[in-house]
Each structure stands twice: as structure tokens, then as C-alpha cells.
Scaffold this motif. Structure first.
Motif, PDB file in Angstrom:
ATOM      1  N   TYR A 262       0.853  -1.183   0.000  1.00 14.18           N
ATOM      2  CA  TYR A 262       0.000   0.000   0.000  1.00 14.18           C
ATOM      3  C   TYR A 262       0.890   1.234   0.000  1.00 14.18           C
ATOM      4  CZ  TYR A 262      -4.275  -2.565   0.981  1.00 14.18           C
ATOM      5  OH  TYR A 262      -5.365  -3.391   0.894  1.00 14.18           O
ATOM      6  N   ASP A 263       0.519   2.200  -0.827  1.00 17.17           N
ATOM      7  CA  ASP A 263       1.190   3.487  -0.864  1.00 17.17           C
ATOM      8  C   ASP A 263       0.098   4.543  -0.940  1.00 17.17           C
ATOM      9  OD1 ASP A 263       2.996   5.544  -1.060  1.00 17.17           O
ATOM     10  OD2 ASP A 263       3.736   5.016  -3.050  1.00 17.17           O
ATOM     11  N   ASN A 264       0.091   5.455   0.028  1.00 17.73           N
ATOM     12  CA  ASN A 264      -0.963   6.472   0.108  1.00 17.73           C
ATOM     13  C   ASN A 264      -2.352   5.838   0.110  1.00 17.73           C
ATOM     14  OD1 ASN A 264       0.794   8.693   0.214  1.00 17.73           O
ATOM     15  ND2 ASN A 264       1.067   8.592  -2.003  1.00 17.73           N
ATOM     16  N   SER A 265      -2.517   4.782   0.868  1.00 20.54           N
ATOM     17  CA  SER A 265      -3.795   4.064   1.039  1.00 20.54           C
ATOM     18  C   SER A 265      -4.305   3.402  -0.239  1.00 20.54           C
ATOM     19  CB  SER A 265      -4.872   4.998   1.594  1.00 20.54           C
ATOM     20  OG  SER A 265      -4.464   5.504   2.846  1.00 20.54           O
ATOM     21  N   LYS A 266      -3.454   3.259  -1.239  1.00 21.06           N
ATOM     22  CA  LYS A 266      -3.837   2.577  -2.476  1.00 21.06           C
ATOM     23  C   LYS A 266      -3.006   1.310  -2.615  1.00 21.06           C
ATOM     24  CE  LYS A 266      -5.190   6.721  -4.941  1.00 21.06           C
ATOM     25  NZ  LYS A 266      -4.864   7.660  -5.993  1.00 21.06           N
ATOM     26  N   ARG A 267      -3.686   0.233  -3.008  1.00 13.05           N
ATOM     27  CA  ARG A 267      -3.002  -1.045  -3.175  1.00 13.05           C
ATOM     28  C   ARG A 267      -2.271  -1.066  -4.509  1.00 13.05           C
ATOM     29  NH1 ARG A 267      -5.068  -7.210  -3.482  1.00 13.05           N
ATOM     30  NH2 ARG A 267      -3.184  -8.107  -2.617  1.00 13.05           N
ATOM     31  N   HIS A 268      -1.038  -1.543  -4.469  1.00 13.38           N
ATOM     32  CA  HIS A 268      -0.201  -1.657  -5.659  1.00 13.38           C
ATOM     33  C   HIS A 268       0.449  -3.033  -5.667  1.00 13.38           C
ATOM     34  CE1 HIS A 268      -0.269   2.701  -6.487  1.00 13.38           C
ATOM     35  NE2 HIS A 268      -0.234   2.839  -5.173  1.00 13.38           N
ATOM     36  N   ALA A 269       0.957  -3.400  -6.831  1.00 12.59           N
ATOM     37  CA  ALA A 269       1.717  -4.639  -6.947  1.00 12.59           C
ATOM     38  C   ALA A 269       2.854  -4.430  -7.935  1.00 12.59           C
ATOM     39  CB  ALA A 269       0.834  -5.787  -7.418  1.00 12.59           C
ATOM     40  N   ILE A 270       4.002  -4.931  -7.580  1.00 12.42           N
ATOM     41  CA  ILE A 270       5.139  -4.967  -8.498  1.00 12.42           C
ATOM     42  C   ILE A 270       5.144  -6.363  -9.089  1.00 12.42           C
ATOM     43  CG2 ILE A 270       7.646  -4.875  -8.720  1.00 12.42           C
ATOM     44  CD1 ILE A 270       7.618  -3.051  -6.209  1.00 12.42           C
ATOM     45  N   HIS A 271       5.010  -6.470 -10.401  1.00 13.72           N
ATOM     46  CA  HIS A 271       5.066  -7.757 -11.100  1.00 13.72           C
ATOM     47  C   HIS A 271       6.323  -7.709 -11.944  1.00 13.72           C
ATOM     48  CE1 HIS A 271       2.913 -10.908 -13.835  1.00 13.72           C
ATOM     49  NE2 HIS A 271       3.938 -11.413 -13.169  1.00 13.72           N
ATOM     50  N   GLU A 272       7.289  -8.541 -11.591  1.00 11.55           N
ATOM     51  CA  GLU A 272       8.601  -8.437 -12.237  1.00 11.55           C
ATOM     52  C   GLU A 272       9.172  -9.811 -12.531  1.00 11.55           C
ATOM     53  OE1 GLU A 272      11.545  -5.391 -10.892  1.00 11.55           O
ATOM     54  OE2 GLU A 272      12.799  -7.145 -10.472  1.00 11.55           O
ATOM     55  N   LEU A 273       9.937  -9.874 -13.611  1.00 18.89           N
ATOM     56  CA  LEU A 273      10.801 -11.011 -13.902  1.00 18.89           C
ATOM     57  C   LEU A 273      12.208 -10.518 -13.619  1.00 18.89           C
ATOM     58  CD1 LEU A 273      11.344 -13.862 -14.909  1.00 18.89           C
ATOM     59  CD2 LEU A 273      11.415 -12.939 -17.235  1.00 18.89           C
ATOM     60  N   SER A 274      12.779 -10.980 -12.526  1.00 19.21           N
ATOM     61  CA  SER A 274      14.104 -10.544 -12.098  1.00 19.21           C
ATOM     62  C   SER A 274      15.164 -11.482 -12.647  1.00 19.21           C
ATOM     63  CB  SER A 274      14.211 -10.540 -10.575  1.00 19.21           C
ATOM     64  OG  SER A 274      13.322  -9.619 -10.010  1.00 19.21           O
ATOM     65  N   GLU A 275      16.292 -10.906 -13.020  1.00 23.35           N
ATOM     66  CA  GLU A 275      17.426 -11.698 -13.502  1.00 23.35           C
ATOM     67  C   GLU A 275      18.558 -11.581 -12.497  1.00 23.35           C
ATOM     68  OE1 GLU A 275      20.525 -11.872 -17.280  1.00 23.35           O
ATOM     69  OE2 GLU A 275      18.502 -11.067 -17.599  1.00 23.35           O
ATOM     70  N   PHE A 276      19.181 -12.710 -12.209  1.00 27.79           N
ATOM     71  CA  PHE A 276      20.276 -12.790 -11.254  1.00 27.79           C
ATOM     72  C   PHE A 276      21.472 -13.455 -11.923  1.00 27.79           C
ATOM     73  CE2 PHE A 276      16.279 -12.823  -9.075  1.00 27.79           C
ATOM     74  CZ  PHE A 276      16.459 -11.979  -7.994  1.00 27.79           C
ATOM     75  N   HIS A 277      22.678 -13.036 -11.550  1.00 26.53           N
ATOM     76  CA  HIS A 277      23.892 -13.659 -12.072  1.00 26.53           C
ATOM     77  C   HIS A 277      24.721 -14.189 -10.913  1.00 26.53           C
ATOM     78  CE1 HIS A 277      23.939 -11.267 -16.123  1.00 26.53           C
ATOM     79  NE2 HIS A 277      22.859 -11.997 -15.968  1.00 26.53           N
ATOM     80  N   LEU A 278      25.320 -15.353 -11.123  1.00 27.51           N
ATOM     81  CA  LEU A 278      26.231 -15.956 -10.148  1.00 27.51           C
ATOM     82  C   LEU A 278      27.627 -15.445 -10.471  1.00 27.51           C
ATOM     83  CD1 LEU A 278      26.406 -17.972  -7.784  1.00 27.51           C
ATOM     84  CD2 LEU A 278      26.822 -19.762  -9.482  1.00 27.51           C
ATOM     85  N   ILE A 279      28.200 -14.642  -9.572  1.00 20.35           N
ATOM     86  CA  ILE A 279      29.512 -14.041  -9.778  1.00 20.35           C
ATOM     87  C   ILE A 279      30.408 -14.450  -8.618  1.00 20.35           C
ATOM     88  CG2 ILE A 279      30.797 -11.878 -10.037  1.00 20.35           C
ATOM     89  CD1 ILE A 279      28.084 -10.633 -11.025  1.00 20.35           C
ATOM     90  N   ASP A 280      31.478 -15.168  -8.917  1.00 22.58           N
ATOM     91  CA  ASP A 280      32.408 -15.658  -7.890  1.00 22.58           C
ATOM     92  C   ASP A 280      31.675 -16.390  -6.771  1.00 22.58           C
ATOM     93  OD1 ASP A 280      34.617 -14.592  -9.274  1.00 22.58           O
ATOM     94  OD2 ASP A 280      34.361 -12.640  -8.288  1.00 22.58           O
ATOM     95  N   GLY A 281      30.688 -17.214  -7.143  1.00 19.29           N
ATOM     96  CA  GLY A 281      29.972 -18.036  -6.189  1.00 19.29           C
ATOM     97  C   GLY A 281      28.868 -17.325  -5.413  1.00 19.29           C
ATOM     98  N   VAL A 282      28.558 -16.078  -5.767  1.00 19.27           N
ATOM     99  CA  VAL A 282      27.536 -15.299  -5.061  1.00 19.27           C
ATOM    100  C   VAL A 282      26.502 -14.815  -6.072  1.00 19.27           C
ATOM    101  CG1 VAL A 282      27.102 -13.250  -3.637  1.00 19.27           C
ATOM    102  CG2 VAL A 282      29.222 -14.552  -3.331  1.00 19.27           C
ATOM    103  N   TRP A 283      25.211 -14.970  -5.731  1.00 21.07           N
ATOM    104  CA  TRP A 283      24.133 -14.488  -6.590  1.00 21.07           C
ATOM    105  C   TRP A 283      23.914 -12.999  -6.383  1.00 21.07           C
ATOM    106  CZ3 TRP A 283      22.327 -17.101 -10.533  1.00 21.07           C
ATOM    107  CH2 TRP A 283      22.380 -18.495 -10.516  1.00 21.07           C
TER     108      TRP A 283
END
Length: 169
Positions: free
Chosen positions: A99-120
Motif C-alpha cells: 500500500y502506498d498512500n492508502s492505495k493497493r499496488h503490486a510490483i510484477h517483475e521477472l528478475s534476472e540474477f547472475h552468479l559471480i564468484d559463487g555469489v548471486w
């Protein structure tokens, strides 16, 4: 008293995202990282958010405005839709409700992650490809088709929808 983790895992915070946010452990999967980042947002722990991202996401990241925003909103819940890995890349599709300013919101995302030196790390996010939404029209089988063809619904779009669903017409 143990509190449930905000990420929705149904584990206690201390045995879930708390391990990652405290630095005690490193997330082993992109989904664990994404869940811990959501939890960090609920705490307005933007330092953790910044530590867990790399370019291009980190390039124009504004720590203070992000902190102000995270403190202002009221986080509701996280819904993980899909999570998968392809080599040293990982992807998580999610919905984060707030909720932001009493209004409902949603973040719909396709996130991309990379494994770098063993850490995401989080590297990029974009809206997922839109899926078609089928709405059942308010027409009976023998009513005129709402598409305006002049045919009966069952012989027009109603039959087409049934054929696409694999139902013998």
C-alpha cells in the motif's frame, strides 16, 4: 517469540531471510536472494539491497530515495510465481503487494540474477511478458455472438474457445 519471515516462506525470520540479511549465510539460489531482498525492503534495509545488486541494476540506484520509498509504503505480501536457473543465470517472476498512500499496488517483475564468484546478485528486472486473459462473455450458447458476427455464440467464438481448450465441439 519467533516471527514469521516477511518473504512468505512460513519459516521464522531468523531461520530464513535473517540469515542472509545478517551476513551469516549467502543465498544459495536466486529465489532465496529475491526473497531476502523483498524482506529487506519491508525493513527499509536498503544497504542490503545495494550490496546484493550489480550492473546494470546498480548503475543508477538511488539509495536515499529508495530508502524513503520503502519506509513510506506498507508491505503486504510476496508471491513467487516461477523460479529457475540456466547455468550462472537465474530468473524469478514474482508479485510484491504493498500500500502506498492508502492505495493497493503490486510490483510484477521477472528478475534476472547472475552468479559471480559463487555469489548471486540481482542484475536486472523487467515486466514479464503479458499472458492473454480470457474472459467468458455474458452470452448463452444460442445468443448472438458478442463479437458482432451475426452467428450464434456456440457456432462462433464459443466454439472457438472450446476448440482452443481442447474440447470437442
Amino acid at each position: 517469540m519467533t516471527t514469521s519471515c516477511p518473504c512468505g516462506s512460513e519459516k521464522s525470520y531468523n531461520l530464513c531471510c535473517g540469515l542472509f540479511i545478517s551476513g551469516e549465510q549467502t543465498p544459495a539460489t536466486p529465489e532465496q536472494l529475491m526473497r531476502s531482498r523483498y524482506t529487506a525492503y519491508t525493513q527499509a534495509n536498503i544497504d542490503y539491497i545495494a550490496r546484493t545488486m550489480k550492473s546494470p541494476a546498480a548503475d543508477k540506484f538511488d539509495l536515499e530515495s529508495t530508502r524513503d520509498w520503502a519506509q513510506r509504503v506498507e508491505w503486504q505480501r510476496l508471491e513467487v510465481i516461477n523460479s529457475y536457473k540456466e547455468g550462472d543465470k537465474g530468473f524469478v517472476e514474482f508479485l510484491a503487494y504493498f500500500y502506498d498512500n492508502s492505495k493497493r499496488h503490486a510490483i510484477h517483475e521477472l528478475s534476472e540474477f547472475h552468479l559471480i564468484d559463487g555469489v548471486w546478485y540481482y542484475v536486472y528486472g523487467k515486466p514479464p511478458k503479458q499472458r492473454p486473459v480470457f474472459v467468458k462473455p455474458e452470452a448463452g450458447r444460442n445468443d448472438p455472438c458478442p463479437c458482432g458476427s451475426g452467428k450464434k455464440y456456440k457456432k462462433c467464438c464459443g466454439g472457438l474457445m472450446q476448440r482452443e481448450a481442447g474440447i470437442q465441439v
